[in-house]
Design a protein around this motif. Structure first.
Motif, short mmCIF file in Angstrom:
data_model
loop_
_atom_site.label_atom_id
_atom_site.label_comp_id
_atom_site.label_asym_id
_atom_site.label_seq_id
_atom_site.Cartn_x
_atom_site.Cartn_y
_atom_site.Cartn_z
N SER A 281 -9.93 4.46 -10.65
CA SER A 281 -8.56 3.91 -10.68
C SER A 281 -7.65 4.66 -9.71
O SER A 281 -6.79 4.05 -9.05
CB SER A 281 -7.99 3.97 -12.09
N ARG A 282 -7.84 5.98 -9.59
CA ARG A 282 -7.00 6.75 -8.68
C ARG A 282 -7.31 6.42 -7.22
O ARG A 282 -6.40 6.41 -6.37
CB ARG A 282 -7.20 8.25 -8.94
N ILE A 283 -8.58 6.15 -6.92
CA ILE A 283 -8.92 5.75 -5.55
C ILE A 283 -8.30 4.39 -5.23
O ILE A 283 -7.72 4.19 -4.15
CB ILE A 283 -10.45 5.71 -5.36
N ASN B 256 -4.32 1.25 -2.18
CA ASN B 256 -3.22 0.29 -2.18
C ASN B 256 -1.92 0.92 -1.69
O ASN B 256 -1.17 0.31 -0.91
CB ASN B 256 -3.03 -0.31 -3.57
N TYR B 257 -1.66 2.15 -2.13
CA TYR B 257 -0.46 2.83 -1.68
C TYR B 257 -0.53 3.13 -0.19
O TYR B 257 0.45 2.94 0.55
CB TYR B 257 -0.25 4.13 -2.47
N PHE C 184 -5.04 9.49 2.37
CA PHE C 184 -4.26 9.17 1.18
C PHE C 184 -5.10 9.39 -0.09
O PHE C 184 -4.61 9.87 -1.10
CB PHE C 184 -3.77 7.72 1.23
N ILE C 185 -6.39 9.00 0.00
CA ILE C 185 -7.29 9.17 -1.15
C ILE C 185 -7.60 10.65 -1.37
O ILE C 185 -7.50 11.16 -2.49
CB ILE C 185 -8.61 8.40 -0.91
N SER C 186 -7.97 11.33 -0.31
CA SER C 186 -8.42 12.72 -0.42
C SER C 186 -7.34 13.63 -0.97
O SER C 186 -7.61 14.51 -1.79
CB SER C 186 -8.91 13.22 0.94
N VAL C 187 -6.10 13.45 -0.51
CA VAL C 187 -5.02 14.32 -0.96
C VAL C 187 -4.80 14.16 -2.46
O VAL C 187 -4.65 15.14 -3.20
CB VAL C 187 -3.73 14.03 -0.17
#
Length: 519
Positions: A172-174, A179-180, A206-209
């Motif tokens: 869900s966080r990915i 999307n963000y 964006f995902i990794s951070v």
């Protein structure tokens, strides 16, 4: 005759013939000087080769491939026709041979010998020294303590944090991060992307951070930009290090300000997060193991003697993991996207699967829908296999080393593996778009390694972050194909999904693309 007498006689000889040499120089034409210069270079090259050969006469060295050119060695053969040249080398020299590449002699390993190289312990054949210090010179950015963290604590942390059983914790966080990220960098459509790999690096950042550092900086653009740009700033300097003599490297470092700003960014924005979390642990406001991110694992990590990492070691460690995570993921993501652009039949089949599966799950990307996308997994396995370097691994011998076939190499020698040839047995025929075949039935997942998929390594050296990387790539591709149309800006020219630098090293295609909303 002792050494001092030899020097004295040499000086007398030079003084005796110096006037004649000056006269010859004054009468010489430019063509004469070019010929003499070329002959001198060739002589020096041959003398150096003889010195090196005699230096290692006690070792059973692999045979050096013939037709090595002065200064450039075999580099031109690799650059213009690596496939046929390497096939010819294997046919004539077997699984182990030496090449002169970019001014250095390297040993090339294939077949079982390459598997031996990839599985060998790091203190014997070192990836750290072969790639990070001798090629990329990441040691100019990080000190020994950070390298120690990277090669001791990191594998244990990543193996536990990003285990396959933990992937549901991140899905869900990915999805939210993708999307963000798209809302920030692809808000105005149609979007003309000038450099596709850079666009994808930013999206992966964006995902990794969010996953690696945490929610505190998940929307901090300075931190996100550092994650996206750091690898490029490292690799951009590689040609400079190859050209400059090593004694000039350190004087150049103060002029490479981009590397310094990334460390300043980590100290400015991540250090306060580390300090805040430490205080929360001390005050009982945060329980150990309650936060599922890499930063927290570093904060809580303890050596057997109870020692923990300092704030500075942690911020540098985060930057080091940024180098490893964003580059590999975005590169394979780029390969995948360009394969879809070059193979409409594969793209149509994948999009059909995505639409059908998501329709059964209320258009939600979740763990259940991901498991049902079998064709996507087959496709990514093909992407990984087709995206490896022709010469890869880059391990340095930390001592005189003996291969299982009896050949030996000296301490300090770089060993490269015939990675792509290993997985495809041979590639005499130049690569074609037909190589991509995800339609063939297979139950092997993209993350499952073996002789036909060494993209993530072999044996105990397999990349522990491979499950998370594939998880990211799947979600990004699903999101792009579900909601957008992605096309080449210039459809008149054929493009290659994988571009080989110097004919050897797989790099992403930089062709511009256009992203529009899918109707």
């Amino acid at each position: 005759m002792d050494f001092s007498t030899l020097i004295s006689k040499s000086i007398d000889l030079l003084n005796q013939h110096a006037p004649q040499a000056v006269q010859l120089y004054n009468r010489a034409t430019p063509t004469d000087l070019i010929v003499v210069g070329a002959a001198t270079l060739l002589t020096l090259y041959n003398i150096t080769s003889m010195i090196n050969k005699s230096k290692y006469s006690h070792l059973n060295m692999p045979r050096k491939v013939a037709y090595s050119l002065p200064l450039v060695g075999h580099t031109l053969y690799m650059t213009f026709n690596a496939n046929r040249f390497l096939d010819w080398c294997v046919a004539n020299y077997g699984d182990t041979f030496d090449l002169d590449i970019l001014g250095k002699t390297i040993t090339v390993a294939g077949g079982k010998i390459a598997e031996q190289v990839m599985k060998e312990d790091g203190h014997v054949l070192s990836l750290e020294h072969g790639v990070l210090t001798e090629t990329l010179h990441v040691n100019y950015v990080f000190n020994k303590d950070t390298f120690f963290l990277g090669f001791t604590a990191n594998p244990a942390i990543i193996k536990l944090l990003l285990a396959p059983s933990k992937m549901p914790n991140f899905t869900s966080r990915i999805v939210e991060s993708v999307n963000y990220g798209l809302s920030q960098i692809a808000s105005d459509l149609p979007l003309n992307v000038e450099n596709t790999p850079v666009f994808l690096q930013e999206l992966v950042a964006f995902i990794s951070v969010r996953i690696l550092i945490g929610e505190e900086v998940a929307k901090n653009r300075e931190v996100i930009d550092t994650f996206a740009q750091f690898t490029n700033d490292i690799t951009r300097n590689v040609p400079l290090w190859q050209v400059l003599p090593e004694f000039l490297h350190k004087p150049m470092l103060p002029y490479l300000q981009s590397l310094n700003r990334h460390k300043v960014c980590m100290d400015t924005h991540v250090d306060p997060v580390v300090e805040k979390r430490r205080k929360m642990l001390r005050d009982g406001e945060l329980e150990r193991g309650s936060k599922c991110d890499y930063l927290q694992e570093l904060i809580e990590y303890q050596y057997p003697d109870g020692k923990t990492f300092t704030n500075k070691e942690i911020t540098d460690g985060v930057l080091l993991i940024a180098f490893a995570s964003v580059h590999t993921t975005s590169q394979n993501l780029s390969f995948g996207l360009f394969w879809l652009l070059c193979r409409p039949d594969v793209c149509d089949q994948l999009r059909q699967e995505i639409d059908q599966v998501l329709a059964r799950h209320n258009d939600k990307i979740n763990d259940e829908s991901l498991k049902e996308m079998v064709f996507l997994d087959r496709f990514l396995r093909q992407v990984l296999r087709l995206g490896v370097d022709k010469l890869a691994t880059g391990k340095m011998a930390m001592e005189d080393y003996t291969f299982m076939n009896g050949y030996q190499i000296p301490k300090g020698r770089l060993v490269q593996s015939l990675s792509r040839r290993i997985m495809f047995d041979s590639y005499t025929v130049d690569s074609t778009l037909d190589e991509m075949d995800p339609f063939t039935e297979t139950k092997r997942e993209a993350t499952q390694t073996g002789r036909d998929n060494i993209a993530f390594g072999l044996g105990k050296h397999m990349c522990p972050g491979r499950f998370f990387a594939i998880h990211e790539i799947k979600i990004v591709l699903i999101t792009l194909l579900k909601h957008y149309n992605v096309e080449l800006r210039d459809k008149s020219k054929p493009v290659d999904p994988v571009v080989y630098a110097l004919g050897m090293f797989a790099t992403p295609n930089e062709n511009p693309i256009v992203i529009t909303a899918r109707k």
